[in-house]
Motif scaffolding. Structure first.
Motif, short mmCIF file in Angstrom:
data_model
loop_
_atom_site.label_atom_id
_atom_site.label_comp_id
_atom_site.label_asym_id
_atom_site.label_seq_id
_atom_site.Cartn_x
_atom_site.Cartn_y
_atom_site.Cartn_z
N GLN A 182 0.72 8.89 9.41
CA GLN A 182 0.06 8.56 8.15
C GLN A 182 -0.65 7.21 8.23
O GLN A 182 -1.76 7.04 7.72
CB GLN A 182 1.07 8.57 7.00
CG GLN A 182 1.54 9.95 6.60
CD GLN A 182 2.60 9.92 5.51
OE1 GLN A 182 3.24 8.90 5.28
NE2 GLN A 182 2.77 11.04 4.83
N SER A 183 -0.03 6.26 8.90
CA SER A 183 -0.64 4.94 9.06
C SER A 183 -1.91 5.02 9.90
O SER A 183 -2.93 4.41 9.57
CB SER A 183 0.36 3.99 9.72
OG SER A 183 -0.23 2.74 9.97
N HIS A 223 -1.94 15.09 10.36
CA HIS A 223 -2.48 14.15 9.37
C HIS A 223 -3.90 13.71 9.74
O HIS A 223 -4.27 12.54 9.60
CB HIS A 223 -1.57 12.93 9.20
CG HIS A 223 -0.26 13.27 8.58
ND1 HIS A 223 -0.06 13.36 7.22
CD2 HIS A 223 0.94 13.59 9.15
CE1 HIS A 223 1.20 13.69 6.98
NE2 HIS A 223 1.83 13.84 8.12
N LEU A 224 -4.70 14.65 10.23
CA LEU A 224 -6.10 14.36 10.55
C LEU A 224 -6.91 14.25 9.27
O LEU A 224 -6.53 14.78 8.22
CB LEU A 224 -6.69 15.47 11.44
CG LEU A 224 -6.10 15.58 12.85
CD1 LEU A 224 -6.60 16.85 13.51
CD2 LEU A 224 -6.47 14.37 13.69
N VAL A 225 -8.03 13.57 9.35
CA VAL A 225 -8.95 13.46 8.22
C VAL A 225 -9.98 14.57 8.33
O VAL A 225 -10.65 14.72 9.36
CB VAL A 225 -9.65 12.08 8.21
CG1 VAL A 225 -10.69 12.01 7.09
CG2 VAL A 225 -8.63 10.97 8.06
N GLY A 248 -0.99 19.02 5.07
CA GLY A 248 -0.70 17.67 5.54
C GLY A 248 -1.89 16.86 5.98
O GLY A 248 -1.72 15.70 6.42
N SER A 249 -3.10 17.40 5.90
CA SER A 249 -4.29 16.64 6.28
C SER A 249 -4.89 15.96 5.06
O SER A 249 -4.74 16.43 3.93
CB SER A 249 -5.35 17.56 6.91
OG SER A 249 -4.90 18.08 8.15
N LYS A 292 -6.59 4.82 8.79
CA LYS A 292 -7.65 4.04 9.44
C LYS A 292 -8.87 4.91 9.76
O LYS A 292 -9.93 4.39 10.14
CB LYS A 292 -7.11 3.41 10.72
CG LYS A 292 -6.00 2.40 10.42
CD LYS A 292 -5.37 1.87 11.70
CE LYS A 292 -4.23 0.92 11.37
NZ LYS A 292 -3.53 0.43 12.58
N LYS A 293 -8.72 6.24 9.62
CA LYS A 293 -9.83 7.19 9.77
C LYS A 293 -10.56 7.04 11.09
O LYS A 293 -11.78 7.09 11.16
CB LYS A 293 -10.82 7.05 8.60
CG LYS A 293 -10.21 7.37 7.25
CD LYS A 293 -11.24 7.33 6.14
CE LYS A 293 -10.62 7.71 4.81
NZ LYS A 293 -11.59 7.70 3.71
#
Length: 346
Positions: free
Chosen positions: A168-169, A204-206, A240-241, A173-174
Motif C-alpha cells: 500500500q505504501s 495494489h497496482l494503480v 485491492g487495486s 507513490k504511483k
C-alpha cells in the motif's frame, strides 16, 4: 539529443506565454506578489511522460539518458516521480528500466484483461504473455521497497514477499500504473472488470481508466456511459487495486488523449525542426503550413524564364566538370605510357 530538444522548446513556449500573461495582468493592475507567484508556477515544466507515436522502450538508451538528464540536479532537476515512461509492453526492457532507474514512474498500456482480447486490439502483444507484463510492472513498483529491505541486515530473509502495508505504501507513490482505455465492447464489460481485478489482485497496482475520446477514423468506436465506467471502477477496486477514471481535458479542440491527429486534406503538418515558420501560418498547439497553390494550365512566361535561368548555371558547371575530368584522364594515360617507355629503355 532530440528528446531534450523537445523539452527545451516546450519550456521556451511556456516561458513566453507566462511572460505575456504577466504583462497583461500588470496592465490590469494585478498585485505584484500574486504575479510573481503565478509566474514561478506557470513557467516551469513539472511533469514529463514518454508516450505517443513510438514505443519509448524500443529507444531504450536514448530514453534512459534523457530521463537521467531530466532528474539530474545540475540540469533539469525534475522530481523523480514527475517523470513517467509509458510502454505498450516490452517486458525485457521494463525489467531493464527497473534495474537502471527504478525511481521514475512506469505506465503499462494494457487495454484488455486477458491475452486473447489484448492481441486483438494490441498487435504487438503476440508473444508477450500478459502475466509477464504484470509481473514486470509489479517488480518496478516494489523495487525501491526491496532495495531498502536489502540495505537493512535485519530483513535479509524478506526479499521477495511483501506485506499489505508495504504494498500500500509503494502503491501510493504511483510508480507503477496500468492504463486501460474504456471502449464499448468486450474489454469494458462487467466480466472484463472482474478479470482485470483478478489479474491485479493482491498487488495494489494503480489502474487508470481512460475514457475514449472520439476521433475522425474509419472504425466507429465509442466510450461507455459514466454510470458503466463507475461500476467498472468499483469492481476493479474491490480486488485491492487503486482504480480511478481519468478526467478528460481538451476534447473540444481535438487535443485530448488519442486525438493528436489532423485532417491531411485540410492541413499539412511540419516537423518542429523544419522551422522557423511565418507567424501568420502557425496555429497554437500545432505547426501548420499553408498548402501550396496549384499552378494553372497556362504557365507564366516570366516564371519559366526564371526557372530556366536557375538551371543554366548548373548546366555550365556540369559541362566544366566533364571537360576537366576528361583532361585529367588523358593526362593520366599519357603519363602512364611515358613511364612504361622509360622502363623498357632501361
Amino acid at each position: 539529443g532530440e528528446i531534450l530538444e523537445q523539452l527545451v522548446h516546450a519550456s521556451k513556449i511556456l516561458s513566453e506565454e507566462s511572460r505575456d500573461d504577466m504583462m497583461t495582468e500588470e496592465e490590469e493592475g494585478t498585485d505584484s506578489k500574486k504575479r510573481q507567484k503565478k509566474q514561478k508556477r506557470m513557467d516551469l515544466i513539472r511533469n514529463i511522460v514518454f508516450m505517443g507515436m513510438g514505443e519509448p522502450l524500443n529507444n531504450y538508451r536514448n530514453v534512459l539518458a534523457a530521463c537521467r538528464a531530466m532528474i539530474d540536479r545540475r540540469l533539469w532537476n525534475l522530481a523523480h516521480n514527475r517523470v513517467t515512461v509509458s510502454t505498450v509492453g516490452v517486458a525485457s526492457r521494463m525489467r531493464d528500466l527497473t534495474r537502471d532507474l527504478p525511481e521514475v514512474n512506469l505506465a503499462l498500456s494494457l487495454h484488455a484483461p486477458n491475452q486473447p482480447m489484448r492481441e486483438k486490439i494490441v498487435p504487438s502483444a503476440k508473444g508477450t504473455p500478459i502475466e509477464s507484463l504484470i509481473e514486470a510492472l509489479d517488480s518496478h513498483m516494489m523495487a525501491l521497497t526491496k532495495r531498502k529491505l536489502l540495505e537493512n541486515p535485519q530483513e535479509d530473509d524478506k526479499t521477495t514477499d511483501f506485506n499489505i502495508e508495504e504494498r500500500q505504501s509503494a502503491s501510493k507513490k504511483k510508480r507503477a500504473m496500468i492504463e486501460y482505455v474504456m471502449l464499448v465492447g468486450d474489454t469494458s464489460t462487467i466480466e472484463a472488470a472482474h478479470q482485470l481485478g483478478k489479474l491485479c489482485e493482491g498487488r495494489h497496482l494503480v489502474v487508470n481508466l481512460i475514457p475514449y475520446n472520439k476521433t475522425d477514423v474509419k472504425d466507429k468506436l465509442d466510450c461507455p456511459s459514466e454510470e458503466h465506467m463507475q461500476e467498472f471502477r468499483r469492481i476493479v477496486s474491490s480486488y485491492g487495486s487503486f482504480c480511478s477514471i481519468r478526467r478528460t481535458m481538451g476534447a473540444d479542440i481535438a487535443g485530448a488523449c488519442g486525438q493528436l491527429v489532423v485532417e491531411q486534406e485540410k492541413k499539412q503538418v511540419l516537423d518542429i525542426e523544419d522551422g522557423p515558420f511565418p507567424k501568420d501560418n502557425v496555429k497554437v498547439g500545432r505547426i501548420v503550413a499553408t498548402p501550396r497553390r496549384k499552378k494553372s494550365s497556362g504557365t507564366d512566361s516570366s516564371s519559366s524564364e526564371e526557372s530556366s535561368g536557375k538551371q543554366q548555371p548548373t548546366d555550365r558547371l556540369l559541362h566544366q566538370l566533364t571537360v576537366a575530368t576528361a583532361i585529367a584522364a588523358s593526362l593520366f594515360v599519357v603519363s602512364a605510357s611515358l613511364l612504361v617507355l622509360q622502363k623498357r629503355r632501361r
